[in-house]
Scaffold this motif. Structure first.
Motif, PDB file in Angstrom:
ATOM      1  N   GLN A   1      83.655 -25.894  49.397  1.00  0.00           N
ATOM      2  CA  GLN A   1      82.713 -25.721  50.501  1.00  0.00           C
ATOM      3  C   GLN A   1      83.001 -26.839  51.485  1.00  0.00           C
TER       4      GLN A   1
ATOM      5  N   ALA B   1      81.062 -24.352  55.839  1.00  0.00           N
ATOM      6  CA  ALA B   1      79.769 -25.012  56.004  1.00  0.00           C
ATOM      7  C   ALA B   1      79.532 -25.435  57.444  1.00  0.00           C
TER       8      ALA B   1
ATOM      9  N   THR C   1      79.287 -19.746  59.707  1.00  0.00           N
ATOM     10  CA  THR C   1      79.038 -20.811  58.728  1.00  0.00           C
ATOM     11  C   THR C   1      77.564 -20.858  58.348  1.00  0.00           C
TER      12      THR C   1
ATOM     13  N   ASP D   1      75.023 -26.464  54.288  1.00  0.00           N
ATOM     14  CA  ASP D   1      75.277 -26.659  52.859  1.00  0.00           C
ATOM     15  C   ASP D   1      74.049 -26.341  52.005  1.00  0.00           C
TER      16      ASP D   1
ATOM     17  N   GLU E   1      70.746 -32.179  50.581  1.00  0.00           N
ATOM     18  CA  GLU E   1      71.790 -31.309  50.041  1.00  0.00           C
ATOM     19  C   GLU E   1      72.343 -31.851  48.727  1.00  0.00           C
TER      20      GLU E   1
END
Ligand code: SF4
Lengths: 528, 133
Positions: free
Chosen positions: A273, A290, A320, A323, B110
């Motif tokens: 990723q 991402a 995209t 994340d 994240e």
């Protein structure tokens, strides 16, 4: 860092060891430069290479690569013999002093000079200068940690600071500079095999029970996790079958690239990723594109532990996803749905699960310039410097540390020491900076720095091609003749994927931290 | 024109700057005068950090490997392939047969949910990142 960047302003002495600060932490280096130029602060530079800070230093110690423990033990020996230690601090705040002092006794200036190659008088001068004030600040980076003795090096720095009482007060302390914009945060958030967020140990049953409840899972894993380097080995052995890599490029960044190549090829499933194609993504079975840094909200924690909110300035590039959304989608499909509508909801959860981040909310971050953790409550202002009245563990522990030589010393066959690092225009594996015109113009191609005397005996000049070879691989590179590197040492960087210096480096790691010894391996050089 | 306060994507100093955008593109960077680290300055990397945002090399479509060849795919297909692949390895060999590389380049949030997924969804502590490199 134990202290904040602002406190650099008032330090009287800097000891910069293993940090090429102007290249890798430019805005922190500007504080050091201003302090020296405008206020007359003193700089002790300990670096085998003649880096950009060298002309500003009062004392430049060019010790042999990997001899840091001997050097610092030597400083402590001198400080003790001249009675320059802080007796009150040692008495009130520390333990194990006697054991440490006993070992340090052996590290006389002459003995240390033999290991480090530094004249005894210079050692004495540096030790005296460091101990001369209560505003002495140690600054270090990967030059300290990327050794098999990396953990020992770090502990040695702490020993030196405690011995002179240079910790727990403003403008003193031990300040590691973190290389990437969120290394600190990735560690804080439990992106490590042994801890959950806030460094809550994964081996602790109480911690696991807490997270089982908070996350609503029956059983969290008990077995110890593996580091990046260990995972590489387990892939080769066939024990790890799948890898999910988010925003990293281990094929270029990890040591002994041939081994990494074999490992990546062996995987049954590799998920990458990222924002750009990388040499690592060439091996991928699934590539997930991402959103980049400006295309989503999120917090980042800098080297002084300051948690800052970065705002979404643009929508994610078409095609995209951010994340966090990708992770939620995968987790949902794997039977563990995580329903967050936006990153602030994740922070709400972090507030609950992570004591050091408990008071860091988006609402507060919208005002001001971020909050340094620990911040245990919504009323708490954050913590500028650590260990003020006591150390986290109570008393500061002096570590007993002996010098060990690097894993691979030069010999007749491989007579040079290769050391690696970054250069100013570029960043890490170059995925981003090499795509930036101005930066690529400054440093378009790889090179190998070599000392003029060595160049002379090899009969090469700047621009000539040479073959540099280690026990693991070889590369053809242009040489750059410069006295910035000492005789017997050559330097190169890992920014250039077309000449991956990590094909040569050694996968010997520090037994505690698991950090590879990028700063030292033996190579041979011949004209091509 | 809009300006948003953004954290520099490079080193750990943690400078922030205002990213100027117009019609969906980054058009400039203004350092923040009051920011405690930046103080109106940035280094050459920070000043030029917006160039990567609209770079033509950006990955902009998911890809999957099909009989050895990598080809573009829809998000649904790529996500299914990733998740099902991980699940089948977990079911066959256990979660410890999977490794997760978190990242020093993405946000706290994240990293937090990435590590959470590794531990809660796949039952492994094999999560690490390149802090050491
Ligand atoms: S502007 Fe330069 S010094 Fe500041 S965070 Fe970015 S890379 Fe580091």
């Amino acid at each position: 860092m134990t202290n904040s960047i602002d406190e650099f302003e008032d330090a009287s002495v800097f000891m910069v060891i293993g940090s090429n600060t102007t290249s890798n932490h430019p805005l922190i280096s500007s504080r050091i430069i201003n302090a020296v130029r405008q206020r007359g602060a003193k700089l002790i530079l300990c670096d085998p290479r003649c880096i950009d800070l060298a002309p500003l230093s009062s004392i430049h110690i060019r010790h042999k690569i990997g001899s840091d423990v001997a050097l610092i033990n030597g400083f402590m020996n001198i400080i003790l013999n001249k009675n320059l230690e802080d007796k009150t601090f040692i008495e009130e705040r520390t333990e194990n002093f006697e054991k440490m002092a006993e070992v340090v006794e052996k590290y006389t200036p002459d003995y240390v000079s033999g290991i480090t190659g530094v004249e005894p008088e210079l050692l004495v001068k540096a030790a005296e200068l460091y101990a001369s004030t209560k505003r002495s600040m140690i600054v270090y980076a990967m030059g300290i940690t990327q050794h098999i003795a990396g953990t020992d090096n770090v502990k040695s720095c702490a020993n030196l600071a405690m011995l002179t009482g240079n910790i727990g007060t403003p403008s003193s302390g031990v300040n590691p500079l973190r290389g990437q914009n969120n290394v600190q945060g990735a560690c804080d958030m439990g992106g490590l095999p042994n801890v959950y967020s806030g460094y809550q140990p994964a081996a602790d049953l109480f911690v696991r029970n807490k997270f089982e409840k908070l996350w609503g899972v029956d059983k969290l894993p008990e077995k110890k996790g593996l580091t990046v380097i260990e995972m590489g080995h387990e892939i080769e052995k066939g024990n790890i079958k799948a890898l999910y890599i988010m925003g990293e490029n281990p094929f270029i960044s990890d040591p002994d690239a041939k081994h990494m190549h074999r490992a990546l090829k062996k995987l049954e499933l590799l998920i990458v990723q990222d924002i750009f194609p990388t040499p690592t993504s060439e091996f991928a079975h699934v590539i997930l594109p991402a959103a980049c840094f400006a295309e989503r909200d999120g917090t980042y924690t800098n080297t002084e532990r300051r948690v800052q909110l970065s705002h979404q300035a643009l929508p994610p590039l078409k095609g995209t996803l951010p994340d966090w959304k990708i992770i939620c989608e995968i987790s949902k499909r794997a039977g563990f749905p995580m329903d967050y509508n936006d990153p602030s909801e994740i922070m709400d959860e972090i507030n609950i699960t992570t004591p050091s981040y408990a008071g860091i909310t988006y609402e507060r971050l919208e005002q001001g310039w971020g909050i340094p953790w620990p911040c245990p409550s919504k009323e708490h202002p954050g913590t500028k410097f650590l260990h003020k009245d006591k150390f986290t563990r109570g008393r500061g522990l002096f570590h007993v540390i002996e010098y060990i030589p690097p894993a691979e010393l030069p010999d007749a066959e491989y007579p040079f020491t290769l050391t690696t690092g970054r250069i100013r225009p570029h960043f890490h594996t170059g995925t981003m900076t090499r795509r930036t015109a101005i930066l690529d113009r400054e440093a378009p191609s790889p090179f190998l720095d070599i000392n003029p005397e060595d160049a002379k005996s090899l009969r090469v000049r700047t621009g000539d091609k040479i073959i540099v070879e280690s026990r693991r691989g070889s590369l053809k590179l242009s040489v750059n003749v410069t006295s910035d590197v000492p005789k017997g040492v050559v330097f190169s960087t890992f920014h250039f994927k077309e000449k991956n210096i990590n094909e040569l480096t050694l996968c010997a790691v520090d037994p505690v931290a698991g950090i590879p010894e990028y700063k030292n391996c033996a190579v041979s050089i011949r004209r091509s | 024109m809009a300006e948003k306060l953004v954290v520099c994507p490079y080193c750990g100093c943690g400078c922030s700057f205002y990213l100027v955008t117009k019609n969906g593109r980054a058009t400039g960077i203004i350092p923040s005068n009051n920011h405690p680290v930046s103080r109106g300055a940035l280094c050459v990397k920070g000043w030029n950090s917006s160039e990567i945002i609209n770079h033509p090399d950006r990955l902009d479509t998911p890809m999957v490997r099909d009989h050895g060849i990598i080809r573009p795919a829809l998000w649904e297909e790529a996500l299914d392939m990733a998740a099902n692949g991980l699940l089948s390895i977990k079911n066959k060999y256990g979660g410890d047969a999977i490794g997760f590389f978190a990242s020093a380049k993405v946000s706290n949030e994240e990293n937090y949910i990435f590590a959470k997924m590794a531990r809660a969804a796949f039952n492994t502590n094999n999560v690490d990142h390149c802090a050491r490199l």
